[in-house]
Design a protein around this motif. Structure first.
Motif, PDB file in Angstrom:
ATOM      1  N   UNK A   1       0.814  -1.210   0.000  1.00  0.00           N
ATOM      2  CA  UNK A   1       0.000   0.000   0.000  1.00  0.00           C
ATOM      3  C   UNK A   1       0.848   1.261   0.000  1.00  0.00           C
ATOM      4  N   UNK A   2       2.054   1.196   0.597  1.00  0.00           N
ATOM      5  CA  UNK A   2       2.902   2.386   0.737  1.00  0.00           C
ATOM      6  C   UNK A   2       3.917   2.551  -0.390  1.00  0.00           C
ATOM      7  N   UNK A   3       4.264   1.448  -1.058  1.00  0.00           N
ATOM      8  CA  UNK A   3       5.350   1.561  -2.034  1.00  0.00           C
ATOM      9  C   UNK A   3       4.881   2.286  -3.297  1.00  0.00           C
ATOM     10  N   UNK A   4       5.779   3.153  -3.801  1.00  0.00           N
ATOM     11  CA  UNK A   4       5.518   3.951  -5.005  1.00  0.00           C
ATOM     12  C   UNK A   4       6.560   3.573  -6.047  1.00  0.00           C
ATOM     13  N   UNK A   5       6.114   3.264  -7.243  1.00  0.00           N
ATOM     14  CA  UNK A   5       7.044   2.862  -8.306  1.00  0.00           C
ATOM     15  C   UNK A   5       7.993   3.993  -8.634  1.00  0.00           C
ATOM     16  N   UNK A   6       9.272   3.654  -8.804  1.00  0.00           N
ATOM     17  CA  UNK A   6      10.301   4.616  -9.190  1.00  0.00           C
ATOM     18  C   UNK A   6      11.024   4.080 -10.414  1.00  0.00           C
ATOM     19  N   UNK A   7      12.006   4.852 -10.902  1.00  0.00           N
ATOM     20  CA  UNK A   7      12.747   4.399 -12.073  1.00  0.00           C
ATOM     21  C   UNK A   7      13.456   3.088 -11.805  1.00  0.00           C
ATOM     22  N   UNK A   8      13.873   2.893 -10.562  1.00  0.00           N
ATOM     23  CA  UNK A   8      14.476   1.633 -10.130  1.00  0.00           C
ATOM     24  C   UNK A   8      13.836   1.236  -8.820  1.00  0.00           C
ATOM     25  N   UNK A   9      13.121   0.100  -8.782  1.00  0.00           N
ATOM     26  CA  UNK A   9      12.525  -0.378  -7.550  1.00  0.00           C
ATOM     27  C   UNK A   9      11.350   0.458  -7.087  1.00  0.00           C
ATOM     28  N   UNK A  10      11.197   0.541  -5.758  1.00  0.00           N
ATOM     29  CA  UNK A  10      10.088   1.267  -5.152  1.00  0.00           C
ATOM     30  C   UNK A  10      10.615   2.238  -4.094  1.00  0.00           C
ATOM     31  N   UNK A  11       9.841   3.290  -3.860  1.00  0.00           N
ATOM     32  CA  UNK A  11      10.185   4.277  -2.835  1.00  0.00           C
ATOM     33  C   UNK A  11       9.059   4.374  -1.825  1.00  0.00           C
ATOM     34  N   UNK A  12       9.439   4.864  -0.616  1.00  0.00           N
ATOM     35  CA  UNK A  12       8.417   5.114   0.396  1.00  0.00           C
ATOM     36  C   UNK A  12       7.805   6.497   0.156  1.00  0.00           C
ATOM     37  N   UNK A  13       6.622   6.753   0.710  1.00  0.00           N
ATOM     38  CA  UNK A  13       5.968   8.052   0.482  1.00  0.00           C
ATOM     39  C   UNK A  13       6.819   9.249   0.912  1.00  0.00           C
ATOM     40  N   UNK A  14       7.573   9.105   2.019  1.00  0.00           N
ATOM     41  CA  UNK A  14       8.391  10.230   2.479  1.00  0.00           C
ATOM     42  C   UNK A  14       9.460  10.604   1.467  1.00  0.00           C
ATOM     43  N   UNK A  15      10.134   9.587   0.899  1.00  0.00           N
ATOM     44  CA  UNK A  15      11.189   9.867  -0.079  1.00  0.00           C
ATOM     45  C   UNK A  15      10.610  10.444  -1.369  1.00  0.00           C
ATOM     46  N   UNK A  16       9.403  10.023  -1.706  1.00  0.00           N
ATOM     47  CA  UNK A  16       8.753  10.583  -2.897  1.00  0.00           C
ATOM     48  C   UNK A  16       8.494  12.068  -2.707  1.00  0.00           C
ATOM     49  N   UNK A  17       8.030  12.457  -1.510  1.00  0.00           N
ATOM     50  CA  UNK A  17       7.766  13.875  -1.244  1.00  0.00           C
ATOM     51  C   UNK A  17       9.053  14.691  -1.241  1.00  0.00           C
ATOM     52  N   UNK A  18      10.144  14.127  -0.729  1.00  0.00           N
ATOM     53  CA  UNK A  18      11.407  14.848  -0.651  1.00  0.00           C
ATOM     54  C   UNK A  18      12.106  14.964  -1.995  1.00  0.00           C
ATOM     55  N   UNK A  19      11.972  13.946  -2.832  1.00  0.00           N
ATOM     56  CA  UNK A  19      12.701  13.924  -4.093  1.00  0.00           C
ATOM     57  C   UNK A  19      11.848  14.015  -5.321  1.00  0.00           C
TER      58      UNK A  19
END
Length: 300
Positions: free
Chosen positions: A43-61
């Protein structure tokens, strides 16, 4: 029956407790954020260019999968875009003005800070030998910020403000500061090499002429009309070689250094940008040091 992810089966079979999602402690997961490494559930993982990110890292980057700094806008030379693109220029102008006021109050400081190769100073008795060749290396730098006449500092600060602000915005603060200081040092080195040992020299002209050279390179790189800056440079060079009391060596040395450094700054290939830029600055620095050492050896 739901399929269990391979990571979950391995952990279960080994008897090692499964990590739980950092946002949902009751949910076991075998997935972790590719940036911070924290475990995240589906539910928390967000697709990235490589692997998955957490919501906090998505907001920061901004969800790019890179460090936030990678998403910041960059100058033509790769520097960070600053809120105040003239900050370093303002500081340099302030230092020059502060030194000018200081020597106005204490004129004796001029003799201590002026670029001088080797000369006999009769005061105070019994006198002493002064100059760069006597180990007073600081004169090569202090003379770059030293002025005695209002007209002299006025023209130099006008050139610094007019040229420096544009270059600082285009190059970034650290690259611009390196350009200014190395151009000034190169001007001092060439003056030390060619001028008479007992001839004093002062002023920010070497550094300012470095900015002239860098401006020409930058305008050529951006396909701007170069005629205004070339005409202005030509007029200044005429004054350099026709007016008395001008250390033309500092002007020429600073100009050459500014051109070399600017070429490295704005024409460096993106994948080797830092290496080429550092190499261009190192080349000018080593050449200046070589000239200084060679001249010192010839005078001592």
């Amino acid at each position: 029956m739901d399929q269990q992810p391979p990571g979950d089966r391995a952990a279960a079979g080994s008897g090692v407790p499964m990590p739980t999602c950092y946002r949902h402690p009751d949910r076991e997961t075998g997935i972790s954020c590719t940036r911070c490494g924290r475990p995240i559930c589906p539910e928390c993982m967000v697709s990235a260019s490589v692997g998955f990110q957490c919501p906090d890292c998505v907001r920061q980057g901004s969800g790019t999968g890179h460090h936030p700094a990678a998403s910041r806008p960059r100058t033509l030379a790769g520097g960070s875009v600053a809120a105040d693109p003239r900050l370093v220029t303002k500081i340099l102008v302030g230092i020059n003005l502060a030194v000018f006021l200081l020597v106005s109050v204490r004129p004796a400081l001029v003799g201590d800070l002026t670029l001088l190769g080797l000369a006999w100073d009769p005061s105070p008795p019994p006198g002493s030998i002064e100059g760069v060749a006597e180990g007073q290396w600081y004169r090569l730098v202090t003379s770059m910020f030293l002025h005695q006449e209002v007209v002299h500092i006025g023209f130099n600060m006008l050139g610094l403000w007019w040229l420096g602000g544009q270059l600082e915005a285009a190059l970034g603060r650290s690259r611009y500061l390196a350009l200014y200081l190395l151009s000034g040092l190169a001007g001092s080195a060439l003056t030390y090499l060619i001028a008479a040992p007992n001839q004093g020299s002062l002023g920010a002209s070497g550094a300012v002429y470095g900015l002239f050279g860098a401006t020409a390179v930058l305008m050529r790189r951006m396909n701007y009309d170069m005629r205004p800056v070339l005409v202005l440079l030509a007029i200044n060079m005429v004054f350099t070689f026709t007016w008395g009391g001008i250390a033309w060596e500092a002007h020429v040395g600073g100009l050459i250094a500014g051109v070399v450094i600017a070429i490295g700054m704005v024409h460096a290939p993106r994948d080797r940008r830092t290496a080429v830029q550092v190499g261009a600055c190192a080349l000018v620095l080593l050449a200046s040091i070589g000239i200084i050492v060679a001249r010192t050896m010839s005078l001592t």
